[in-house]
Motif scaffolding. Structure first.
Motif, PDB file in Angstrom:
ATOM      1  N   ASP A 216      77.449  10.473  29.591  1.00 49.14           N
ATOM      2  CA  ASP A 216      77.762   9.570  28.478  1.00 49.14           C
ATOM      3  C   ASP A 216      78.469  10.382  27.401  1.00 49.14           C
ATOM      4  N   ASP A 217      79.534   9.848  26.855  1.00 52.89           N
ATOM      5  CA  ASP A 217      80.300  10.572  25.845  1.00 52.89           C
ATOM      6  C   ASP A 217      79.643  10.547  24.471  1.00 52.89           C
ATOM      7  N   ASN A 218      78.631   9.703  24.264  1.00 54.62           N
ATOM      8  CA  ASN A 218      78.031   9.518  22.949  1.00 54.62           C
ATOM      9  C   ASN A 218      76.795  10.410  22.780  1.00 54.62           C
ATOM     10  N   TYR A 219      76.875  11.327  21.822  1.00 52.40           N
ATOM     11  CA  TYR A 219      75.795  12.282  21.589  1.00 52.40           C
ATOM     12  C   TYR A 219      74.472  11.588  21.257  1.00 52.40           C
TER      13      TYR A 219
ATOM     14  N   ASN B 220      72.962   9.919  24.258  1.00 47.17           N
ATOM     15  CA  ASN B 220      72.402  10.949  25.133  1.00 47.17           C
ATOM     16  C   ASN B 220      71.062  11.448  24.618  1.00 47.17           C
TER      17      ASN B 220
ATOM     18  N   ARG C 262      75.852  15.527  30.488  1.00 44.08           N
ATOM     19  CA  ARG C 262      77.261  15.869  30.332  1.00 44.08           C
ATOM     20  C   ARG C 262      77.960  14.749  29.577  1.00 44.08           C
ATOM     21  N   GLN C 263      78.748  15.128  28.569  1.00 49.94           N
ATOM     22  CA  GLN C 263      79.506  14.142  27.799  1.00 49.94           C
ATOM     23  C   GLN C 263      80.858  13.858  28.433  1.00 49.94           C
ATOM     24  N   SER C 264      81.247  14.664  29.393  1.00 47.16           N
ATOM     25  CA  SER C 264      82.534  14.516  30.063  1.00 47.16           C
ATOM     26  C   SER C 264      82.335  14.141  31.532  1.00 47.16           C
TER      27      SER C 264
ATOM     28  N   ASP D  61      77.600   5.990  31.928  1.00 48.31           N
ATOM     29  CA  ASP D  61      78.142   5.053  30.949  1.00 48.31           C
ATOM     30  C   ASP D  61      79.420   4.433  31.513  1.00 48.31           C
TER      31      ASP D  61
ATOM     32  N   MET E 124      84.107   5.263  28.368  1.00 48.53           N
ATOM     33  CA  MET E 124      84.254   6.610  27.827  1.00 48.53           C
ATOM     34  C   MET E 124      85.740   6.924  27.749  1.00 48.53           C
TER      35      MET E 124
END
Length: 126
Positions: free
Chosen positions: A12-15, A18, A37-39, A60, A63
């Protein structure tokens, strides 16, 4: 109580998302190891290089650079054993197209709306 899964990969790209999801997973003793991992591209590389072998992936939908569905296209190309990996689409999207596309994808076990809850985890645990 033993965790039902060994390794869980959260993409998921959202901190903030996450952080919240990881806390729910940890507090529920969902997996022995939780990798975030955000990427999606970085997650694909980890899988390709066999750096990790998750039992469960929370993915997610929306993204930047690579969507959840684009991740699944790259995932399909990986030469790894996928039969024991469960992928849950975890999204705040209310777009019926996303839900329809996820239900038609051979890798998606279930679409779950954010935020992840203990109740949702109880429903998917073996």
């Amino acid at each position: 109580m033993l965790a039902p899964y060994k390794t869980c990969l959260l993409i998921d790209d959202n901190y903030i998302d996450n952080f919240v999801t990881r806390r729910v997973l940890e507090n529920s003793n969902f997996a022995e190891q939780i990798i975030v991992r955000q990427s999606p591209a970085e997650a694909i590389n980890l899988l390709r290089e066999a750096t990790i072998k998750p039992d469960v992936i929370f993915l997610d939908v929306r993204m930047p650079l690579m969507s959840g569905f684009e991740f699944l296209e790259e995932y399909d190309k990986l030469l790894i054993d996928k039969k024991d990996i469960k992928i849950f689409m975890l999204s705040s999207s209310l777009d019926p197209t996303d839900m329809k596309e996820s239900s038609g994808n051979k890798y998606i076990t279930q679409f779950i709306h954010k935020p992840l809850t203990v109740k949702a985890l109880e429903e998917i645990c073996p």
